[in-house]
Design a protein around this motif. Structure first.
Motif, PDB file in Angstrom:
ATOM      1  N   VAL A  54      -5.029   0.487   6.396  1.00 51.89           N
ATOM      2  CA  VAL A  54      -4.095  -0.633   6.174  1.00 51.89           C
ATOM      3  C   VAL A  54      -3.583  -0.602   4.741  1.00 51.89           C
ATOM      4  O   VAL A  54      -2.402  -0.842   4.474  1.00 51.89           O
ATOM      5  CB  VAL A  54      -4.783  -1.989   6.489  1.00 51.89           C
ATOM      6  CG1 VAL A  54      -3.940  -3.156   5.990  1.00 51.89           C
ATOM      7  CG2 VAL A  54      -5.023  -2.126   7.987  1.00 51.89           C
ATOM      8  N   SER A  55      -4.464  -0.269   3.785  1.00 57.60           N
ATOM      9  CA  SER A  55      -3.992  -0.303   2.394  1.00 57.60           C
ATOM     10  C   SER A  55      -2.958   0.797   2.128  1.00 57.60           C
ATOM     11  O   SER A  55      -2.026   0.584   1.346  1.00 57.60           O
ATOM     12  CB  SER A  55      -5.158  -0.298   1.398  1.00 57.60           C
ATOM     13  OG  SER A  55      -5.626   0.970   1.201  1.00 57.60           O
ATOM     14  N   VAL A  56      -3.053   1.936   2.813  1.00 54.88           N
ATOM     15  CA  VAL A  56      -1.998   2.964   2.648  1.00 54.88           C
ATOM     16  C   VAL A  56      -0.684   2.433   3.224  1.00 54.88           C
ATOM     17  O   VAL A  56       0.382   2.573   2.606  1.00 54.88           O
ATOM     18  CB  VAL A  56      -2.373   4.300   3.348  1.00 54.88           C
ATOM     19  CG1 VAL A  56      -1.271   5.339   3.133  1.00 54.88           C
ATOM     20  CG2 VAL A  56      -3.686   4.838   2.846  1.00 54.88           C
ATOM     21  N   LEU A  57      -0.766   1.799   4.400  1.00 55.25           N
ATOM     22  CA  LEU A  57       0.461   1.245   5.005  1.00 55.25           C
ATOM     23  C   LEU A  57       1.062   0.166   4.104  1.00 55.25           C
ATOM     24  O   LEU A  57       2.276   0.096   3.913  1.00 55.25           O
ATOM     25  CB  LEU A  57       0.155   0.650   6.384  1.00 55.25           C
ATOM     26  CG  LEU A  57      -0.239   1.620   7.501  1.00 55.25           C
ATOM     27  CD1 LEU A  57      -0.502   0.850   8.786  1.00 55.25           C
ATOM     28  CD2 LEU A  57       0.830   2.683   7.748  1.00 55.25           C
ATOM     29  N   LEU A  67      -3.820  -6.734  16.221  1.00 56.58           N
ATOM     30  CA  LEU A  67      -3.108  -6.079  15.120  1.00 56.58           C
ATOM     31  C   LEU A  67      -3.830  -6.427  13.827  1.00 56.58           C
ATOM     32  O   LEU A  67      -4.126  -7.599  13.573  1.00 56.58           O
ATOM     33  CB  LEU A  67      -1.659  -6.568  15.051  1.00 56.58           C
ATOM     34  CG  LEU A  67      -0.811  -6.314  16.288  1.00 56.58           C
ATOM     35  CD1 LEU A  67       0.529  -7.029  16.182  1.00 56.58           C
ATOM     36  CD2 LEU A  67      -0.579  -4.819  16.483  1.00 56.58           C
ATOM     37  N   MET A  68      -4.105  -5.390  13.012  1.00 55.62           N
ATOM     38  CA  MET A  68      -4.793  -5.625  11.735  1.00 55.62           C
ATOM     39  C   MET A  68      -3.856  -5.284  10.600  1.00 55.62           C
ATOM     40  O   MET A  68      -3.275  -4.200  10.564  1.00 55.62           O
ATOM     41  CB  MET A  68      -6.051  -4.758  11.663  1.00 55.62           C
ATOM     42  CG  MET A  68      -6.848  -4.968  10.405  1.00 55.62           C
ATOM     43  SD  MET A  68      -8.341  -3.966  10.474  1.00 55.62           S
ATOM     44  CE  MET A  68      -8.964  -4.236   8.832  1.00 55.62           C
ATOM     45  N   GLY A  69      -3.693  -6.234   9.679  1.00 49.38           N
ATOM     46  CA  GLY A  69      -2.837  -6.018   8.515  1.00 49.38           C
ATOM     47  C   GLY A  69      -3.521  -6.473   7.260  1.00 49.38           C
ATOM     48  O   GLY A  69      -4.712  -6.829   7.282  1.00 49.38           O
ATOM     49  N   PRO A  70      -2.819  -6.506   6.143  1.00 52.05           N
ATOM     50  CA  PRO A  70      -3.421  -6.888   4.866  1.00 52.05           C
ATOM     51  C   PRO A  70      -4.002  -8.303   4.886  1.00 52.05           C
ATOM     52  O   PRO A  70      -4.946  -8.589   4.163  1.00 52.05           O
ATOM     53  CB  PRO A  70      -2.243  -6.812   3.884  1.00 52.05           C
ATOM     54  CG  PRO A  70      -1.223  -5.980   4.549  1.00 52.05           C
ATOM     55  CD  PRO A  70      -1.404  -6.120   6.021  1.00 52.05           C
ATOM     56  N   ARG A 115       5.013  -5.772  16.018  1.00 56.10           N
ATOM     57  CA  ARG A 115       4.123  -5.218  14.983  1.00 56.10           C
ATOM     58  C   ARG A 115       4.880  -5.053  13.665  1.00 56.10           C
ATOM     59  O   ARG A 115       5.983  -4.529  13.646  1.00 56.10           O
ATOM     60  CB  ARG A 115       3.570  -3.859  15.445  1.00 56.10           C
ATOM     61  CG  ARG A 115       2.495  -3.283  14.532  1.00 56.10           C
ATOM     62  CD  ARG A 115       2.058  -1.899  14.986  1.00 56.10           C
ATOM     63  NE  ARG A 115       3.123  -0.919  14.843  1.00 56.10           N
ATOM     64  CZ  ARG A 115       3.447  -0.309  13.704  1.00 56.10           C
ATOM     65  NH1 ARG A 115       2.794  -0.570  12.593  1.00 56.10           N
ATOM     66  NH2 ARG A 115       4.442   0.567  13.685  1.00 56.10           N
ATOM     67  N   GLU A 116       4.263  -5.506  12.574  1.00 53.58           N
ATOM     68  CA  GLU A 116       4.859  -5.322  11.247  1.00 53.58           C
ATOM     69  C   GLU A 116       4.508  -3.922  10.744  1.00 53.58           C
ATOM     70  O   GLU A 116       3.524  -3.320  11.155  1.00 53.58           O
ATOM     71  CB  GLU A 116       4.308  -6.367  10.260  1.00 53.58           C
ATOM     72  CG  GLU A 116       4.521  -7.812  10.671  1.00 53.58           C
ATOM     73  CD  GLU A 116       5.980  -8.259  10.558  1.00 53.58           C
ATOM     74  OE1 GLU A 116       6.762  -7.564   9.890  1.00 53.58           O
ATOM     75  OE2 GLU A 116       6.328  -9.288  11.169  1.00 53.58           O
ATOM     76  N   ASP A 117       5.318  -3.408   9.793  1.00 54.80           N
ATOM     77  CA  ASP A 117       5.108  -2.045   9.290  1.00 54.80           C
ATOM     78  C   ASP A 117       3.694  -1.798   8.769  1.00 54.80           C
ATOM     79  O   ASP A 117       3.152  -0.704   8.910  1.00 54.80           O
ATOM     80  CB  ASP A 117       6.091  -1.744   8.136  1.00 54.80           C
ATOM     81  CG  ASP A 117       7.506  -1.541   8.652  1.00 54.80           C
ATOM     82  OD1 ASP A 117       7.662  -1.186   9.833  1.00 54.80           O
ATOM     83  OD2 ASP A 117       8.449  -1.750   7.862  1.00 54.80           O
ATOM     84  N   GLU A 118       3.089  -2.830   8.144  1.00 57.01           N
ATOM     85  CA  GLU A 118       1.778  -2.609   7.524  1.00 57.01           C
ATOM     86  C   GLU A 118       0.624  -2.953   8.468  1.00 57.01           C
ATOM     87  O   GLU A 118      -0.528  -2.982   8.055  1.00 57.01           O
ATOM     88  CB  GLU A 118       1.658  -3.391   6.208  1.00 57.01           C
ATOM     89  CG  GLU A 118       1.668  -4.901   6.336  1.00 57.01           C
ATOM     90  CD  GLU A 118       3.070  -5.504   6.412  1.00 57.01           C
ATOM     91  OE1 GLU A 118       4.042  -4.758   6.651  1.00 57.01           O
ATOM     92  OE2 GLU A 118       3.199  -6.731   6.251  1.00 57.01           O
ATOM     93  N   GLU A 119       0.927  -3.171   9.741  1.00 56.14           N
ATOM     94  CA  GLU A 119      -0.127  -3.505  10.698  1.00 56.14           C
ATOM     95  C   GLU A 119      -0.498  -2.297  11.571  1.00 56.14           C
ATOM     96  O   GLU A 119       0.367  -1.510  11.956  1.00 56.14           O
ATOM     97  CB  GLU A 119       0.324  -4.648  11.619  1.00 56.14           C
ATOM     98  CG  GLU A 119       0.356  -6.005  10.918  1.00 56.14           C
ATOM     99  CD  GLU A 119       0.810  -7.115  11.862  1.00 56.14           C
ATOM    100  OE1 GLU A 119       0.206  -8.193  11.823  1.00 56.14           O
ATOM    101  OE2 GLU A 119       1.782  -6.899  12.616  1.00 56.14           O
ATOM    102  N   ILE A 120      -1.787  -2.245  11.897  1.00 54.66           N
ATOM    103  CA  ILE A 120      -2.290  -1.218  12.827  1.00 54.66           C
ATOM    104  C   ILE A 120      -2.718  -1.914  14.112  1.00 54.66           C
ATOM    105  O   ILE A 120      -3.385  -2.954  14.071  1.00 54.66           O
ATOM    106  CB  ILE A 120      -3.503  -0.482  12.212  1.00 54.66           C
ATOM    107  CG1 ILE A 120      -3.065   0.289  10.961  1.00 54.66           C
ATOM    108  CG2 ILE A 120      -4.134   0.467  13.226  1.00 54.66           C
ATOM    109  CD1 ILE A 120      -4.215   0.966  10.241  1.00 54.66           C
ATOM    110  N   LEU A 121      -2.302  -1.349  15.226  1.00 51.73           N
ATOM    111  CA  LEU A 121      -2.815  -1.818  16.520  1.00 51.73           C
ATOM    112  C   LEU A 121      -4.222  -1.252  16.626  1.00 51.73           C
ATOM    113  O   LEU A 121      -4.401  -0.027  16.618  1.00 51.73           O
ATOM    114  CB  LEU A 121      -1.933  -1.287  17.647  1.00 51.73           C
ATOM    115  CG  LEU A 121      -2.440  -1.496  19.067  1.00 51.73           C
ATOM    116  CD1 LEU A 121      -2.531  -2.966  19.431  1.00 51.73           C
ATOM    117  CD2 LEU A 121      -1.544  -0.780  20.059  1.00 51.73           C
TER     118      LEU A 121
END
Ligand code: FAD
Length: 284
Positions: free
Chosen positions: A18-21, A138-141, A161-167
Motif C-alpha cells: 500500500v505504501s508503494v501505491l 479494499l485496503m488503502g492508506p 477502487r482508488e489508485d492506492e487501494e489493494i483488493l
C-alpha cells in the motif's frame, strides 16, 4: 512488443505494498497474474512506471471456509478455485465457472482478484460475485473498507477502487445447491458472448430466493433483480423462465462487436439464461 521501462517492486506484506501505491499514485499498479496487465503494457495501452508484484504476500493466497462463509485471498488463482476440495463443497459455482475461463495456462496464473479488479466486462468472475452477493475488502492508506460486488463496477475497466487501494479479499456465503454457470463463447479459450450465473434456493417445492447475473452484455456485469424476482414462488416452469428472460433483457445493454450484432447477443443471452435456470433448478 516490449513495454516501456518500469520499476519493479516485490513487497512481502500488505502495508508495504500500500505504501508503494500511495507514494506513486496513478503511476503505480498492482501485478497479480499479469495476464491482462502485461499484454496491455506490451501493447503500450497501459503506461505503468511502478509495478507492485503481489505474489510474495502469502495471506493473499488463502482460501478459508468458516461458519458458512467463504473467504478468498485476492491472489487465489483460477486453478486453485478448480482444485480446492473446500470450495468444491462450499462454492461449486466457482469451479463450474473457472473451468470455463480461457485455458490451463491462463488459469494457473490468472487470479480471482485480478479478474474482478480489472473491471473487464468480459471477465467471468465479476458477474459470478454479484450473483453470490460477495463483499470485496479494499485496503488503502487509511485502513480497509468493504464494497459489495453489486456496487463495485462503474463502467468498462472502471471500479470504485482508488489508485492506492489493494483488493485483498472476497467473501460470500457458502452454497451447495441450486447453482449454474452457463457460458456461450465462440471457441475454447474465448471470452463470453454471453454468460449467466444463477443461484436458486428452494422454499418447499418452489423457488424461494433467486440471484441472477449476466456477463459481457453491458459495460459492467448486470445483476438482474427483476429476473430473479420473476422466478420466486414458481417451480421454474416454462412461463416463469420466459418472464425471467424478458426481465433480464430489460436490464442488459449489449454493444455490437466481433462477437455479433446486438440482436444476436440478446438472443444468446436469453438462451443461456434459460439453460442456466434449468440446471440450477435441477440442482436446487
Ligand atoms: P493482472 O493482469 O495482473 O491485473 C489486472 C488488473 O487488475 C491490473 O490493472 C492490476 O493492477 C489490477 N489488480 C490485480 N490484482 C489486484 C489487486 N489485488 N488489487 C488491486 N488491483 C489489482 N478471464 C475470464 O474471466 N474469462 C475468460 O474467458 C478469459 N479468457 C482469457 C483468455 C486469455 C488468452 C487471457 C490472456 C486471459 C483471459 N482471461 C479471461 C483473463 C484472465 O483470466 C485473468 O483473470 C485476467 O488476466 C486478470 O487476472 P490477473 O491475475 O492476470 O491480473
Amino acid at each position: 512488443m516490449i513495454p516501456p521501462a518500469f520499476e519493479y517492486h516485490r513487497p512481502t506484506d500488505l502495508a508495504s505494498a500500500v505504501s508503494v501505491l500511495q507514494e506513486h499514485g496513478d503511476e503505480a499498479r498492482c501485478l497479480a497474474g499479469g495476464h491482462s496487465l502485461i499484454p496491455m503494457m506490451k501493447l503500450r495501452m497501459a503506461a505503468v512506471e511502478h509495478l507492485v508484484d503481489l505474489q510474495d504476500i502469502a495471506e493473499l493466497r488463502e482460501i478459508r471456509v468458516e461458519g458458512g462463509r467463504v473467504t478468498l485471498g485476492a491472489m487465489v488463482t483460477q486453478h486453485a478455485l478448480i482444485t480446492s476440495d473446500a470450495l468444491a463443497s462450499a462454492a461449486p459455482l466457482l469451479r463450474e465457472a473457472a473451468e470455463q475461463i480461457a485455458d490451463p495456462q491462463v488459469r494457473y496464473m490468472g487470479t480471482v482478484g485480478g479478474n474482478v479488479a480489472n473491471g473487464d466486462p468480459g471477465n467471468d468472475m465479476p458477474g459470478l460475485m454479484q450473483a453470490l452477493d460477495a463483499s470485496f475488502t479494499l485496503m488503502g492508506p487509511d485502513g480497509t473498507r468493504e464494497v459489495a460486488a453489486r456496487d463495485f463496477f462503474e463502467g468498462a475497466y472502471t471500479t470504485t477502487r482508488e489508485d492506492e487501494e489493494i483488493l485483498t479479499q472476497i467473501a460470500f456465503d457458502a452454497h451447495a445447491k441450486g447453482y449454474a454457470y452457463e457460458k456461450q463463447k465462440r471457441k475454447i479459450g474465448d471470452y463470453a458472448t454471453a454468460a449467466a450465473a444463477v443461484l436458486i434456493e428452494k422454499d418447499g417445492t418452489v423457488a424461494g430466493k433467486v440471484d441472477i447475473a449476466m456477463t459481457n452484455l453491458s459495460d459492467t456485469p448486470v445483476y438482474s433483480a427483476a429476473a430473479g424476482a420473476a422466478l420466486v414462488g414458481t417451480s421454474c416452469d416454462a412461463e416463469a423462465v420466459k418472464a425471467a428472460v424478458t426481465a433480464m433483457l430489460e436490464d442488459i445493454d449489449p454493444m455490437p462487436d466481433n462477437r455479433g450484432p446486438v440482436e444476436f447477443k440478446r438472443h444468446v443471452a436469453g438462451v443461456i439464461l434459460g439453460r442456466a435456470i434449468a440446471r440450477a433448478w435441477s440442482r436446487a
